[in-house]
Design a protein around this motif. Structure first.
Motif, short mmCIF file in Angstrom:
data_model
loop_
_atom_site.label_atom_id
_atom_site.label_comp_id
_atom_site.label_asym_id
_atom_site.label_seq_id
_atom_site.Cartn_x
_atom_site.Cartn_y
_atom_site.Cartn_z
N ALA A 40 0.83 -1.21 0.00
CA ALA A 40 0.00 0.00 0.00
C ALA A 40 0.86 1.25 0.00
O ALA A 40 0.60 2.22 -0.75
CB ALA A 40 -0.93 -0.02 1.22
N TYR A 41 1.89 1.26 0.83
CA TYR A 41 2.78 2.42 0.91
C TYR A 41 3.51 2.65 -0.41
O TYR A 41 3.57 3.79 -0.91
CB TYR A 41 3.78 2.23 2.05
CG TYR A 41 4.93 3.20 2.04
CD1 TYR A 41 4.71 4.56 2.24
CD2 TYR A 41 6.24 2.76 1.81
CE1 TYR A 41 5.78 5.47 2.22
CE2 TYR A 41 7.30 3.65 1.78
CZ TYR A 41 7.07 5.00 1.98
OH TYR A 41 8.10 5.88 1.96
N ALA A 67 1.11 3.97 -3.11
CA ALA A 67 0.70 5.35 -2.84
C ALA A 67 1.86 6.31 -3.09
O ALA A 67 1.68 7.39 -3.69
CB ALA A 67 0.23 5.47 -1.39
N SER A 74 -4.12 0.47 3.57
CA SER A 74 -4.77 0.21 2.27
C SER A 74 -5.83 1.26 2.00
O SER A 74 -5.99 1.73 0.86
CB SER A 74 -5.39 -1.19 2.28
OG SER A 74 -4.41 -2.17 2.48
N CYS A 93 -4.06 4.37 0.99
CA CYS A 93 -3.56 4.24 -0.38
C CYS A 93 -4.65 4.63 -1.37
O CYS A 93 -4.40 5.38 -2.33
CB CYS A 93 -3.08 2.81 -0.61
SG CYS A 93 -2.53 2.47 -2.30
N ALA A 142 -5.38 -0.59 -6.19
CA ALA A 142 -5.43 -0.16 -4.78
C ALA A 142 -6.64 -0.75 -4.07
O ALA A 142 -6.55 -1.15 -2.90
CB ALA A 142 -5.46 1.37 -4.71
#
Length: 635
Positions: free
Chosen positions: A327-328, A331, A430, A433, A448
């Motif tokens: 997720a990181y 993003a 998440s 994100c 995502a």
């Protein structure tokens, strides 16, 4: 080429210098006395690093590109068998070729002989690429490892003390089949009317006159439940309600016949349609007098299942960190390219704060996970060594098992904290994100929304977040009640360090520790006060017995249970900063991570403490009134 290990400096830190590998490698390699094994700590660590590099490339180059197709094609039930997506099958053919199913199994059983910590790091790498692939992978190697541990526990594994190798184990054919990649297994716990309440399980096991066991009942929500080797918990003592009447069994779900056909022993009733994890087979399976083999002794089922679940919960912690990392990274990459109002959105203050928070939390979560895995491995391997390599009644065995118990206690304290906070953060990250990607985050094409769908199960399976919180609270409260003097000493020491420590960061860590201990003290004092107020219902001659013996956790710990999640969040923050402080003493470059975590943890911990000490009376009074009304009406 992309590589999920090479691009992760924090994972490399733990491989290179962040963990004390010597005790673990010494146990794995039998002090480098195994014929054909590694000859030094440096050689072993270099090999582990190569494996992680190989898996990091495999995850990035092979697994991640297939993730969307696996999700889209899902699983299906045909002719009574569960089938995964062709892409999943292709990946597992590659995994079979890499011999990864035996990563943490001894070489003499066909494994690679790596520490379980390396296995957990592999799980994080695979989970970053695709949660489904990691989950299914874990039901190969994880089940094989548990069959070995169960055999050691029951004394059916033999060991050559001169050669330092296992010479035989009860489940050797099953382990070999799993390591070849020809079969996998599942943990069979949940039933239609019994989830977290294992005392309510109804599946039964009956023994015939020849001593053979037969299992009857239905199990649901079985991850990879279309596999062959089921570890099933069932009731063997019908006249003994509760957890003490449960036993554990190995039940093969099918038998492959010489003519190429398959004879089903357990029936797959259905494969669930789920919010996420579309590529994972979640099965309901029925047993109708299915032959099984008792593991351990009758009545040990709950304790043995906990052993399996503790390892599974550590695995979910690493799986959750992989989800957070995915997720990181998604993003961050999007924010670095998406322009708005004259600059990329990663330069906008709120988005920059989101990304900084995600990165900081991943670093802290991984510190907690590594410490948890480290002590769980030392517990299991030290115990295994004691059981295999010492005489049953010797002082040496008692010493080794006592040492294993110390590691077990540390792992027991950290495991529910890890499982709770990592899985909750996976959902939270998440969600962030998606928000950072905006409209693109809501569209399937960008992936995502899949991260969020897959993450949603993490706080649920292998014990819900609420169960983890209750476990953490119960252990904390029980520890105080068992040894109040030691607890008061800890309180005094933390307060003194918060005032006198020369290092400003150590003073801040000590203040958080003091705050968490103060919250525990408040809960135990409130619990005792509520108990004292309830003594008025009893004769004065019964007061001593009622206060010191007749404790009902559901009634007497209601205030603590109400605040269990808040306390768990406090304890998780405290555990993380204590681990990061210890790291910073050895590795000064880690101080900045501790500073970043404290910056965010201090205000939220103060808020949690305020909630614990000021809220709850109204709701608890409402619940008591409802209970009294139901009792009066006979419901």
């Amino acid at each position: 080429m992309a590589n999920y290990f090479d691009d992760n400096e924090d994972l490399q830190f733990y491989m290179d210098r962040g963990l004390d590998w010597a005790p673990i490698v010494g146990l794995v390699e039998q002090d480098f006395r195994i014929p054909g094994g590694y000859t030094s700590l440096e050689e072993a660590r270099a090999a582990y690093r190569d494996i992680l590099g190989m898996v990091g490339e495999f995850a990035a180059e092979q697994v991640a590109p297939r993730s969307m197709a696996i999700d889209a094609k899902g699983v299906h039930l045909k002719d009574g068998e569960g089938h995964l997506a062709p892409e999943t099958d292709a990946l597992f053919e590659q995994i079979k070729g890499l011999d990864l199913h035996g990563l943490a199994l001894p070489r003499e059983l066909g494994g690679i002989g790596c520490p379980a910590v390396v296995h957990f790091m592999v799980c994080e790498l695979l989970a970053r690429a695709d949660n489904v692939v990691m989950t299914h992978y874990n039901f190969y190697s994880g089940i094989a490892l548990m069959l070995l541990l169960y055999s050691v526990h029951e004394g059916t594994t033999t060991f050559d003390r001169e050669q330092r190798v296992i010479t035989g184990t009860r489940f050797q054919p099953e382990i070999a089949e799993i390591l070849r990649g020809d079969a996998w297994g599942s943990m069979d716990i949940t039933e239609p009317d019994a989830g977290s309440d294992m005392a309510a399980l109804k599946a039964r096991a009956e023994q015939d006159e020849q001593g053979n066991w037969y299992i009857t009942g239905q199990k649901i929500f079985l991850t990879s439940g279309h596999g062959k080797h089921h570890i099933v918990i069932a009731r063997t003592e019908p006249d003994k309600p509760g957890l003490g009447g449960l036993s554990l069994f190995h039940v093969p779900a099918y038998e492959d016949m010489p003519d190429g056909t398959r004879r089903r022993i357990a029936v797959i009733d259905r494969l669930e349609e789920k919010l996420g994890h579309h590529g994972s087979a979640t099965a309901a399976v029925s047993f109708d007098r299915a032959p099984g083999r008792l593991i351990g002794k009758r009545g040990e089922g709950f304790q043995l299942m906990l052993l399996l679940m503790n390892n599974a919960r550590v695995g979910v912690g690493f799986e959750s960190i992989g989800a957070c990392e995915a997720a990181y990274r998604k993003a961050k990459a999007y924010a670095a390219e998406r322009r708005s109002m004259g600059k990329t959105i990663d330069r906008h203050e709120m988005i920059a704060d989101f990304l900084d928070e995600m990165q900081t939390e991943i670093l802290g979560l991984r510190a907690l996970a590594m410490q948890c895995a480290y002590h769980e491995e030392l517990h299991q391997r030290t115990k295994m060594q004691g059981l295999l390599d010492t005489d049953p009644d010797s002082l040496e065995r008692a010493r080794v098992l006592k040492q294993a118990k110390r590691h077990a206690n540390r792992a027991r304290r950290l495991t529910p904290l890890l499982k709770y906070i990592a899985s909750e953060k996976a959902v939270e990250m998440s969600r962030k994100c998606i928000q950072i990607l905006g409209g693109a985050g809501y569209i399937r094409e960008y992936g995502a929304e899949k991260l969020l769908r897959d993450a949603m199960v993490l706080p649920i399976y292998e014990g819900t977040s609420q169960i983890q919180a209750l476990m953490a609270m119960k252990d904390a409260m029980s520890g105080i009640m068992r040894n109040p003097q030691r607890f008061l000493t800890r309180v005094a020491q933390a307060r003194w360090r918060s005032l006198s420590a020369l290092d400003a960061l150590e003073r801040r860590v000590a203040r958080l520790t003091s705050l968490t201990l103060a919250a525990q003290q408040h809960l135990i004092q409130r619990t005792a006060a509520d108990k004292l107020r309830g003594l008025g219902k009893h004769k004065i001659t019964e007061w001593s017995k009622e206060f010191f013996q007749n404790w009902d956790p559901k009634r007497d710990f209601s205030y603590a249970m109400l605040h269990a999640e808040r306390l768990t969040r406090l304890m998780a923050d405290t555990a993380i900063v204590e681990i990061l402080l210890e790291q910073s003493r050895k590795h000064p470059e880690r101080r900045s991570i501790l500073e970043r975590w404290l910056e965010r943890a201090e205000p939220r911990c103060n808020a949690l403490y305020e909630e614990i000490t000021t809220r709850g009376d109204r709701l608890l009074a409402q619940l008591r009134d409802q209970q009294e009304d139901e009792a009066a009406s006979g419901r």
